[in-house]
Design an enzyme around this catalytic site. Structure first.
Site, PDB file in Angstrom:
ATOM      1  N   HIS A   1     -27.791   7.458 -29.139  1.00 41.25           N
ATOM      2  CA  HIS A   1     -28.150   6.511 -30.185  1.00 41.25           C
ATOM      3  C   HIS A   1     -29.646   6.632 -30.485  1.00 41.25           C
ATOM      4  CE1 HIS A   1     -24.627   3.499 -30.302  1.00 41.25           C
ATOM      5  NE2 HIS A   1     -24.215   4.584 -29.657  1.00 41.25           N
ATOM      6  N   GLY A   2     -30.050   6.152 -31.664  1.00 37.07           N
ATOM      7  CA  GLY A   2     -31.469   6.114 -31.994  1.00 37.07           C
ATOM      8  C   GLY A   2     -32.093   7.475 -32.199  1.00 37.07           C
ATOM      9  N   ALA A   3     -31.386   8.391 -32.872  1.00 40.39           N
ATOM     10  CA  ALA A   3     -31.894   9.755 -33.041  1.00 40.39           C
ATOM     11  C   ALA A   3     -32.866   9.906 -34.198  1.00 40.39           C
ATOM     12  CB  ALA A   3     -30.730  10.729 -33.223  1.00 40.39           C
TER      13      ALA A   3
ATOM     14  N   GLU B   1     -21.519   1.388 -24.175  1.00 39.32           N
ATOM     15  CA  GLU B   1     -22.890   1.701 -23.763  1.00 39.32           C
ATOM     16  C   GLU B   1     -23.181   1.116 -22.395  1.00 39.32           C
ATOM     17  OE1 GLU B   1     -26.196   1.644 -26.718  1.00 39.32           O
ATOM     18  OE2 GLU B   1     -26.976   0.009 -25.482  1.00 39.32           O
TER      19      GLU B   1
ATOM     20  N   HIS C   1     -33.689   2.366 -31.169  1.00 38.37           N
ATOM     21  CA  HIS C   1     -33.299   2.099 -32.546  1.00 38.37           C
ATOM     22  C   HIS C   1     -34.535   1.876 -33.399  1.00 38.37           C
ATOM     23  CE1 HIS C   1     -29.375   0.638 -30.615  1.00 38.37           C
ATOM     24  NE2 HIS C   1     -29.080   1.729 -31.295  1.00 38.37           N
TER      25      HIS C   1
ATOM     26  N   VAL D   1     -27.557   8.588 -36.435  1.00 40.53           N
ATOM     27  CA  VAL D   1     -28.728   8.581 -37.328  1.00 40.53           C
ATOM     28  C   VAL D   1     -28.560   7.442 -38.332  1.00 40.53           C
ATOM     29  CG1 VAL D   1     -30.107   9.883 -38.983  1.00 40.53           C
ATOM     30  CG2 VAL D   1     -28.948  11.085 -37.108  1.00 40.53           C
ATOM     31  N   ALA D   2     -29.564   6.573 -38.413  1.00 45.95           N
ATOM     32  CA  ALA D   2     -29.491   5.450 -39.347  1.00 45.95           C
ATOM     33  C   ALA D   2     -30.805   5.269 -40.103  1.00 45.95           C
ATOM     34  CB  ALA D   2     -29.125   4.163 -38.601  1.00 45.95           C
TER      35      ALA D   2
ATOM     36  N   ASP E   1     -19.930   0.390 -35.397  1.00 45.08           N
ATOM     37  CA  ASP E   1     -21.154   0.624 -34.631  1.00 45.08           C
ATOM     38  C   ASP E   1     -21.702  -0.682 -34.069  1.00 45.08           C
ATOM     39  OD1 ASP E   1     -23.294   2.092 -33.615  1.00 45.08           O
ATOM     40  OD2 ASP E   1     -24.489   1.876 -35.438  1.00 45.08           O
ATOM     41  N   HIS E   2     -21.928  -0.724 -32.776  1.00 43.73           N
ATOM     42  CA  HIS E   2     -22.507  -1.895 -32.097  1.00 43.73           C
ATOM     43  C   HIS E   2     -21.788  -3.192 -32.445  1.00 43.73           C
ATOM     44  CE1 HIS E   2     -25.892  -0.121 -29.962  1.00 43.73           C
ATOM     45  NE2 HIS E   2     -26.080   0.654 -31.015  1.00 43.73           N
TER      46      HIS E   2
END
Length: 284
Positions: free
Chosen positions: A208-210, A134, A180, A231-232, A82-83
């Protein structure tokens, strides 16, 4: 059992109009929660980890734990980068066995972004690894990634079409208003922009950023072409809050086999909720 590319699971989600949840993990306990819950609900799943997580836990450890989890459950899933930005780092992790990556060159000018991502696609596809990239930039913070609101930028639909065609990526992360970390107010997603991107791009789209986005907004984004939902932050908050609460109740606790259980249970509730919102339960 092996770790797989995310490409086929996202294509299936695109065909059947649901989304595959991608949960950020950090250690043995968080991996157990995500994999065990996904297996219980029959959901495909992606386990995502940022560069900071790989540095913290150790890439060989994460790969070994995830492979063992897949073996125990007879359940192949994707361990995801991720990223990630460093090309040599990404290449070494692919060579170590990871087959799902997100190369983040979104902070570079358009042409340079394309050149970097295209190089990564050529390398990754030799190993049957899928590539997400992205276009546009999400604001907020995830681990060491910090993007000021002034630096955020929405995805342009016409640019997205050119970007996908020239890079050859397998999925596209779009910037439509998500961020995020935690939201300061009610999230506002640009669904009209998402629909335009969907009209011009035929590969799976990624949100992203859900964390913190209302369920109905996530479901609407899925109906408009989102096939992967990241989801983080919600997971970390649920885990840490339950852990802190347990220590408040049991200040003398010293056995991680005991005090980790409430934290895992709290995180499990979030994982279950997100799987149901994504509509991925029973889609294995």
């Amino acid at each position: 059992m092996y770790l797989i590319s995310s490409q086929e699971m996202l294509k299936k989600a695109q065909r059947e109009q649901y989304a595959v949840p991608a949960f950020n993990i950090h250690n043995l306990e968080t991996i157990q929660v995500v994999v065990d819950t996904a297996k219980e609900l029959g959901s495909p799943v992606i386990l995502a980890a940022t560069p900071a997580t790989y540095s913290y836990a150790g890439t060989p450890y994460l790969i070994s734990i995830c492979k063992q989890a897949a073996e125990i459950h007879h359940f192949p899933f994707a361990l995801h980068l991720d990223h990630h930005e460093n090309l040599s780092d990404i290449k070494s992790k692919i060579e170590a066995g990871i087959r799902s990556i997100m190369i983040d060159a979104s902070h570079y000018p358009f042409e340079e972004n394309i050149d970097i991502v295209r190089e990564m696609v050529v390398f990754s596809h030799k190993y049957n690894a899928s590539v997400e990239a992205e276009l546009g930039r999400l604001g907020g913070q995830e681990d060491d990634l910090i993007v000021d609101d002034k630096q955020s930028a929405f995805t342009d639909p016409d640019a997205a079409k050119e970007y996908v065609e020239r890079t050859g990526i397998d999925s596209l992360a779009v910037a439509i208003g998500s961020a995020h970390g935690l939201y300061k107010g009610e999230p506002k997603l640009d669904f009209q922009r998402l629909a335009k991107i969907r009209d011009k791009v035929d590969i799976p789209l990624v949100l992203h950023g859900a964390s913190g986005i209302p369920a109905e907004m996530v479901k609407k984004s899925i109906s408009l072409g989102i096939c992967k939902v990241n989801v983080a932050t919600e997971l970390k908050i649920a885990f840490s809050d339950a852990l802190k609460q347990d220590f408040n109740i049991h200040p003398d606790a010293n056995d991680p086999r005991h005090y980790m259980q409430p934290a895992k249970a709290a995180m499990k509730k979030i994982v279950e909720e997100k799987i149901r919102i994504c509509g991925s339960a029973g889609k294995l």
